[in-house]
Design a protein around this motif. Sequence first.
Motif, PDB file in Angstrom:
ATOM      1  N   TYR A  22       2.497   2.404  10.035  1.00  0.00           N
ATOM      2  CA  TYR A  22       3.374   3.632   9.374  1.00  0.00           C
ATOM      3  C   TYR A  22       3.342   4.726  10.178  1.00  0.00           C
ATOM      4  CZ  TYR A  22       5.785   1.762   5.057  1.00  0.00           C
ATOM      5  OH  TYR A  22       6.875   1.145   4.473  1.00  0.00           O
ATOM      6  N   GLN A  23       1.680   4.917   9.715  1.00  0.00           N
ATOM      7  CA  GLN A  23       0.876   5.981  10.921  1.00  0.00           C
ATOM      8  C   GLN A  23       1.552   6.020  12.498  1.00  0.00           C
ATOM      9  OE1 GLN A  23      -1.687   7.755   9.446  1.00  0.00           O
ATOM     10  NE2 GLN A  23      -0.950   9.439  11.371  1.00  0.00           N
ATOM     11  N   THR A  68      -4.120  -9.759   1.686  1.00  0.00           N
ATOM     12  CA  THR A  68      -3.605  -8.497   1.078  1.00  0.00           C
ATOM     13  C   THR A  68      -4.062  -7.177   1.527  1.00  0.00           C
ATOM     14  OG1 THR A  68      -2.797 -10.184  -0.149  1.00  0.00           O
ATOM     15  CG2 THR A  68      -2.155  -7.992  -0.931  1.00  0.00           C
ATOM     16  N   SER A  69      -5.298  -6.943   1.898  1.00  0.00           N
ATOM     17  CA  SER A  69      -5.415  -5.877   1.677  1.00  0.00           C
ATOM     18  C   SER A  69      -5.798  -5.040   3.367  1.00  0.00           C
ATOM     19  CB  SER A  69      -7.061  -5.961   1.086  1.00  0.00           C
ATOM     20  OG  SER A  69      -8.033  -4.334   1.678  1.00  0.00           O
ATOM     21  N   ASP A  70      -5.939  -7.137   3.716  1.00  0.00           N
ATOM     22  CA  ASP A  70      -5.878  -6.245   5.228  1.00  0.00           C
ATOM     23  C   ASP A  70      -4.252  -6.046   5.632  1.00  0.00           C
ATOM     24  OD1 ASP A  70      -8.488  -6.804   5.915  1.00  0.00           O
ATOM     25  OD2 ASP A  70      -8.218  -9.029   6.235  1.00  0.00           O
ATOM     26  N   LYS A  71      -3.773  -6.885   5.885  1.00  0.00           N
ATOM     27  CA  LYS A  71      -1.999  -6.347   5.190  1.00  0.00           C
ATOM     28  C   LYS A  71      -1.692  -5.418   5.111  1.00  0.00           C
ATOM     29  CE  LYS A  71      -1.276 -11.590   4.580  1.00  0.00           C
ATOM     30  NZ  LYS A  71       0.084 -12.350   4.159  1.00  0.00           N
ATOM     31  N   LEU A  72      -2.239  -4.510   4.099  1.00  0.00           N
ATOM     32  CA  LEU A  72      -2.127  -3.243   3.735  1.00  0.00           C
ATOM     33  C   LEU A  72      -2.360  -2.416   4.663  1.00  0.00           C
ATOM     34  CD1 LEU A  72      -0.330  -1.056   2.105  1.00  0.00           C
ATOM     35  CD2 LEU A  72      -2.916  -1.484   0.532  1.00  0.00           C
ATOM     36  N   ASP A  73      -3.645  -2.403   5.008  1.00  0.00           N
ATOM     37  CA  ASP A  73      -4.269  -1.746   6.156  1.00  0.00           C
ATOM     38  C   ASP A  73      -3.293  -1.557   7.631  1.00  0.00           C
ATOM     39  OD1 ASP A  73      -6.033  -1.387   4.437  1.00  0.00           O
ATOM     40  OD2 ASP A  73      -7.772  -2.766   5.423  1.00  0.00           O
ATOM     41  N   GLU A  74      -2.945  -2.829   7.520  1.00  0.00           N
ATOM     42  CA  GLU A  74      -1.637  -3.217   8.922  1.00  0.00           C
ATOM     43  C   GLU A  74      -0.778  -2.704   8.664  1.00  0.00           C
ATOM     44  OE1 GLU A  74       0.132  -6.812  11.823  1.00  0.00           O
ATOM     45  OE2 GLU A  74      -1.603  -7.237  10.167  1.00  0.00           O
ATOM     46  N   ILE A  75       0.076  -2.725   7.403  1.00  0.00           N
ATOM     47  CA  ILE A  75       1.828  -1.543   7.467  1.00  0.00           C
ATOM     48  C   ILE A  75       0.802  -0.071   7.714  1.00  0.00           C
ATOM     49  CG2 ILE A  75       2.864  -1.063   5.699  1.00  0.00           C
ATOM     50  CD1 ILE A  75       2.345  -4.540   4.749  1.00  0.00           C
ATOM     51  N   VAL A  76      -0.492   0.298   6.794  1.00  0.00           N
ATOM     52  CA  VAL A  76      -0.515   1.629   6.990  1.00  0.00           C
ATOM     53  C   VAL A  76      -0.422   2.228   8.676  1.00  0.00           C
ATOM     54  CG1 VAL A  76      -2.405   3.523   6.222  1.00  0.00           C
ATOM     55  CG2 VAL A  76      -1.704   1.836   4.342  1.00  0.00           C
ATOM     56  N   GLU A  77      -1.530   1.186   9.173  1.00  0.00           N
ATOM     57  CA  GLU A  77      -1.320   1.937  10.707  1.00  0.00           C
ATOM     58  C   GLU A  77      -0.124   1.621  11.615  1.00  0.00           C
ATOM     59  OE1 GLU A  77      -3.031  -0.472  14.812  1.00  0.00           O
ATOM     60  OE2 GLU A  77      -4.323  -0.947  12.504  1.00  0.00           O
ATOM     61  N   ILE A  87       5.481  11.747   9.839  1.00  0.00           N
ATOM     62  CA  ILE A  87       5.592  12.937   9.466  1.00  0.00           C
ATOM     63  C   ILE A  87       3.629  12.913   8.638  1.00  0.00           C
ATOM     64  CG2 ILE A  87       7.404  11.890   7.930  1.00  0.00           C
ATOM     65  CD1 ILE A  87       5.200  10.237   5.976  1.00  0.00           C
ATOM     66  N   GLY A  88       3.130  12.871   9.645  1.00  0.00           N
ATOM     67  CA  GLY A  88       1.450  12.847   9.102  1.00  0.00           C
ATOM     68  C   GLY A  88       0.812  12.177   8.980  1.00  0.00           C
ATOM     69  N   ARG A  89      -0.542  12.364   8.121  1.00  0.00           N
ATOM     70  CA  ARG A  89      -1.155  11.404   7.999  1.00  0.00           C
ATOM     71  C   ARG A  89      -0.685  10.378   6.455  1.00  0.00           C
ATOM     72  NH1 ARG A  89      -4.408   7.177   7.847  1.00  0.00           N
ATOM     73  NH2 ARG A  89      -6.212   7.857   6.589  1.00  0.00           N
ATOM     74  N   ILE A  90      -0.637   8.905   7.395  1.00  0.00           N
ATOM     75  CA  ILE A  90      -0.413   8.444   5.967  1.00  0.00           C
ATOM     76  C   ILE A  90      -1.435   7.610   5.057  1.00  0.00           C
ATOM     77  CG2 ILE A  90       1.118   6.031   5.512  1.00  0.00           C
ATOM     78  CD1 ILE A  90       2.308   8.313   6.375  1.00  0.00           C
ATOM     79  N   LYS A 100      -2.451   5.137   2.242  1.00  0.00           N
ATOM     80  CA  LYS A 100      -2.260   3.178   1.542  1.00  0.00           C
ATOM     81  C   LYS A 100      -1.453   4.009   0.188  1.00  0.00           C
ATOM     82  CE  LYS A 100      -6.070   0.600   2.740  1.00  0.00           C
ATOM     83  NZ  LYS A 100      -7.667   0.209   2.505  1.00  0.00           N
ATOM     84  N   GLY A 101      -1.161   4.599  -0.947  1.00  0.00           N
ATOM     85  CA  GLY A 101      -0.525   5.190  -1.609  1.00  0.00           C
ATOM     86  C   GLY A 101       0.807   5.245  -1.743  1.00  0.00           C
ATOM     87  N   ASP A 102       1.189   6.396  -0.516  1.00  0.00           N
ATOM     88  CA  ASP A 102       2.350   6.261   0.188  1.00  0.00           C
ATOM     89  C   ASP A 102       2.989   5.379   0.503  1.00  0.00           C
ATOM     90  OD1 ASP A 102       1.795   9.804   0.286  1.00  0.00           O
ATOM     91  OD2 ASP A 102       1.224   8.786   1.727  1.00  0.00           O
ATOM     92  N   VAL A 103       2.167   4.046   1.505  1.00  0.00           N
ATOM     93  CA  VAL A 103       2.715   2.904   1.515  1.00  0.00           C
ATOM     94  C   VAL A 103       3.424   2.308   0.451  1.00  0.00           C
ATOM     95  CG1 VAL A 103       2.593   0.552   2.835  1.00  0.00           C
ATOM     96  CG2 VAL A 103       1.603   3.329   4.020  1.00  0.00           C
ATOM     97  N   LEU A 104       2.502   1.805  -0.549  1.00  0.00           N
ATOM     98  CA  LEU A 104       2.416   1.176  -1.324  1.00  0.00           C
ATOM     99  C   LEU A 104       3.710   1.653  -2.431  1.00  0.00           C
ATOM    100  CD1 LEU A 104      -0.473   0.394  -2.807  1.00  0.00           C
ATOM    101  CD2 LEU A 104       0.822  -1.195  -2.206  1.00  0.00           C
ATOM    102  N   THR A 105       3.790   3.185  -2.482  1.00  0.00           N
ATOM    103  CA  THR A 105       5.108   3.569  -3.375  1.00  0.00           C
ATOM    104  C   THR A 105       6.290   3.317  -2.091  1.00  0.00           C
ATOM    105  OG1 THR A 105       3.234   5.988  -3.677  1.00  0.00           O
ATOM    106  CG2 THR A 105       5.777   6.026  -4.164  1.00  0.00           C
ATOM    107  N   ASP A 106       6.469   3.637  -1.193  1.00  0.00           N
ATOM    108  CA  ASP A 106       7.942   3.431  -0.272  1.00  0.00           C
ATOM    109  C   ASP A 106       7.910   1.704  -1.188  1.00  0.00           C
ATOM    110  OD1 ASP A 106       9.762   4.468   1.721  1.00  0.00           O
ATOM    111  OD2 ASP A 106       8.175   3.062   2.927  1.00  0.00           O
ATOM    112  N   ILE A 107       7.193   0.768  -0.666  1.00  0.00           N
ATOM    113  CA  ILE A 107       7.231  -0.583  -0.670  1.00  0.00           C
ATOM    114  C   ILE A 107       8.132  -0.914  -1.955  1.00  0.00           C
ATOM    115  CG2 ILE A 107       6.670  -3.020  -0.707  1.00  0.00           C
ATOM    116  CD1 ILE A 107       4.533  -2.168   1.406  1.00  0.00           C
TER     117      ILE A 107
END
Length: 62
Positions: free
Chosen positions: A28-29, A17-26, A34-37, A39-46
């Motif tokens: 989004y980036q 799950t952590s690896d998947k989150l890293d992939e999603i953050v990448e 919108i600049g630097r993304i 993990k908290g931003d991605v989780l909030t969006d989801i």
Amino acid sequence: MNEAQRIQLNVRVSRETSDKLDEIVEYYQENTKIGRIYKGDVLTDIIEKSYEIMLKQKRLNR
């Protein structure tokens, strides 16, 4: 969001799950301007999008 309005969540997730989150953050980036993304931003969006979907489904089920 104002820093005073934020809270810290400490959760345990699987490595997968952590690896998947890293992939999603990448993703989004690379695909947003919108600049630097973070993990908290991605989780909030989801969570916000999932919450909107949940509310729509609740309204349809009434």
